[in-house]
Scaffold this active site. Sequence first.
Site, PDB file in Angstrom:
ATOM      1  CG  PHE A 128      19.513 -45.676 130.403  1.00  0.00           C
ATOM      2  CD1 PHE A 128      19.766 -44.784 131.439  1.00  0.00           C
ATOM      3  CD2 PHE A 128      20.416 -45.756 129.370  1.00  0.00           C
ATOM      4  CE1 PHE A 128      20.919 -43.995 131.434  1.00  0.00           C
ATOM      5  CE2 PHE A 128      21.568 -44.976 129.351  1.00  0.00           C
ATOM      6  CZ  PHE A 128      21.821 -44.100 130.385  1.00  0.00           C
ATOM      7  CG  ASP A 197      19.019 -52.677 129.727  1.00  0.00           C
ATOM      8  OD1 ASP A 197      19.756 -52.999 130.685  1.00  0.00           O
ATOM      9  OD2 ASP A 197      19.221 -51.667 129.037  1.00  0.00           O
ATOM     10  CE1 TYR A 222      27.977 -48.295 133.166  1.00  0.00           C
ATOM     11  CE2 TYR A 222      29.113 -49.382 131.365  1.00  0.00           C
ATOM     12  CZ  TYR A 222      28.106 -48.558 131.819  1.00  0.00           C
ATOM     13  OH  TYR A 222      27.233 -48.004 130.929  1.00  0.00           O
ATOM     14  CE  LYS A 223      24.176 -48.908 134.875  1.00  0.00           C
ATOM     15  NZ  LYS A 223      24.476 -47.491 135.109  1.00  0.00           N
ATOM     16  NE  ARG A 371      20.897 -43.200 139.735  1.00  0.00           N
ATOM     17  CZ  ARG A 371      21.382 -43.865 138.676  1.00  0.00           C
ATOM     18  NH1 ARG A 371      20.581 -44.531 137.868  1.00  0.00           N
ATOM     19  NH2 ARG A 371      22.666 -43.847 138.399  1.00  0.00           N
TER      20      ARG A 371
END
Lengths: 400, 400
Positions: A128, A197, A222-223, A371
Amino acid sequence: MSDLLRDRALELDAADGLGKHREKFALDAATVYLDGNSLGALPAHVPARMADVITREWGELRIRSWDESGWWTAPERIGDRIAPIVGAAPGQIVVGDSTSVNVFKAVVAAARLNGDDRGEILVDATTFPTDGYIARSAARMTGHEIVACDPADMPAAVSGRTAAALVNHVDYRTGRLHDLPGITAALHAAGALAVWDLCHSAGALPVGLDAHRVDLAVGCTYKYLNGGPGSPAYLYVAERHQAAFDSPLPGWNSHADPFGMTPGYAAAEGAAKGRVGTPDILSMLALEASLDVWDGVDVEDVRAKSLALTDFFLECVRAYVPAGRVRSVTPEAHAERGSQAALSCENAPAVMAELIKRGVVGDLRRPDVLRFGFTPLYVGFADAERAARVLADVLAELPA
Amino acid sequence: MSDLLRDRALELDAADGLGKHREKFALDAATVYLDGNSLGALPAHVPARMADVITREWGELRIRSWDESGWWTAPERIGDRIAPIVGAAPGQIVVGDSTSVNVFKAVVAAARLNGDDRGEILVDATTFPTDGYIARSAARMTGHEIVACDPADMPAAVSGRTAAALVNHVDYRTGRLHDLPGITAALHAAGALAVWDLCHSAGALPVGLDAHRVDLAVGCTYKYLNGGPGSPAYLYVAERHQAAFDSPLPGWNSHADPFGMTPGYAAAEGAAKGRVGTPDILSMLALEASLDVWDGVDVEDVRAKSLALTDFFLECVRAYVPAGRVRSVTPEAHAERGSQAALSCENAPAVMAELIKRGVVGDLRRPDVLRFGFTPLYVGFADAERAARVLADVLAELPA
């Protein structure tokens, strides 16, 4: 064919031991929400908790809440709530700041922990982007050189020059799961530290930070942890590194005696060393409340359902979508798959826009990836079947 | 004596043009809240706004809110709401991260902006500690040396070796207001950059960032700006420095095309260059809502009332408190006073604990300072009189 898969979806949902958790979330029947890998759904009890935080803790107790409502200790307390989800013993995780800021702390600290004679930091070449940008800044400031490298090639690339490697556990775009135990062991064999990560793995699959002797780790909340938009990230520093952990952001919250307000800095012990400034209490306490949905949940069960969901979704896609219209870029092998299915597709932006219009919410990763994230606590097999069916409908109506 | 001052307090409150704003806040008659310089009171409309943010924006719109609810652009938008309060034109302030993290960005950026031949950074010797800790870390990482210096001595201490100075506008302990225009001009005359910390001045008095050609500034938003516990801080980068501003934390939110997700970093233009990671939306939108209380408020009026309040409080203290029991460490001269009164006192911890029990909420700065913050939007003259009276009562009952 469609009826068979629909029936099977209903059977799978009926047999799903995690299905009961869905009612803990604010979801609507009109939507199949497959973007929990970007922003997790709202746990239904959070609004009432936050009303109390805002109206009573802030509004009535005001400054007293730093002690009386436990605000001051929230970063460590919430870290300890996340710990079992990622396989860490208590006292090693602290919550606060963004993932990017925590990447900076972790990479600088790893470079400092591993002496001055190792001038290279390996960075996941498909990371990312923010991890790469921040690692470059950290390397520039510590005098290291960044070497970009596919995670699978890291065991071959690591050497006596490598101070540390920063790797994503699951690739945000393809959903590929990297071999955390194997890569960590290979890094250690060469004397390098492993910084992971966990943004796209925590809450979706077992991580085993302690078991695999990861050195440092960061992740967002927050995922799959459903902490709310931009909820604070976390930093894991393995206990064996805490004494020597040397933060580039030694703010007053990480001081051994923060209210002594002395001009000299003396670091706190333990996870609190990773704190910086005053924590964002509203975002932080929404996260804390959200973590209640994990009570009684075994991450191994989450993983089993996640794989079953992505397997079933891909099976439905193969059954419904005409050959050649999409191509999965997510690995078939379970050992290499996270909790999303990523489909390369012509005209992807238009396809995703239409899917969202029809209530199937995934997201787009430019230029051509659709996605679909599967959050096992609130996504079911009927959702997966419906998403594949609507995708087939949309593709049938759009030019190839 | 007491009746005279009480009557005068009532007259002053009756004539107070800002008195009408008090009803915008959640306050109770039992409490005199003089800790708004630590945590501002809750604006009464914020709970309803946050219920909507949580239930509808997060719970119903979910991922769509990043666009549809304006989440993505909140850091710059809210920065522009703060700008007029601190005398900045739009496009120079971005909200996000903690004050400590912003001090790091500002000090590193100032050191980089001012070339390589200036090896010193001056830091306010009486600074709030985190600024000193973080400045030392920044200096260590950029190869600079920290020189601690009383702000009043900076015009004499600055030299051709000085890259920048980090100064607090108002001292957190004593309430001393430093001469921002004069110190900034002296720094500039020697070719150094001025970085100001506005935590204890923004919202309490005019700052004039643009007018006085400040280079960079940081501040928190949970004191006189009432943004809520740990609400995000802000960073000001004067427009003339934005092109060369080189952040040590170049996260994906500061990229020119964040959703391009390219491996190479290319900075955005303008204030967004100061962004780092995903913003903490709940804390941030509570701040945004809180800023509504500033609609129609002139900071010059706030300043006039602030000085009148601290004058009147100190007058009441002199009238009520036996001589020798407290000593004001806040300057008498208006030009040197922020919006608090700090009283040095024997037994200060016990005195403050008792004051709080009796509904007069100030705070303690160890070892011996009683700190009383006056927020002109919701504190009145009767509050000031009552605080002094209760202080006298407490001191009469406690041993000298």
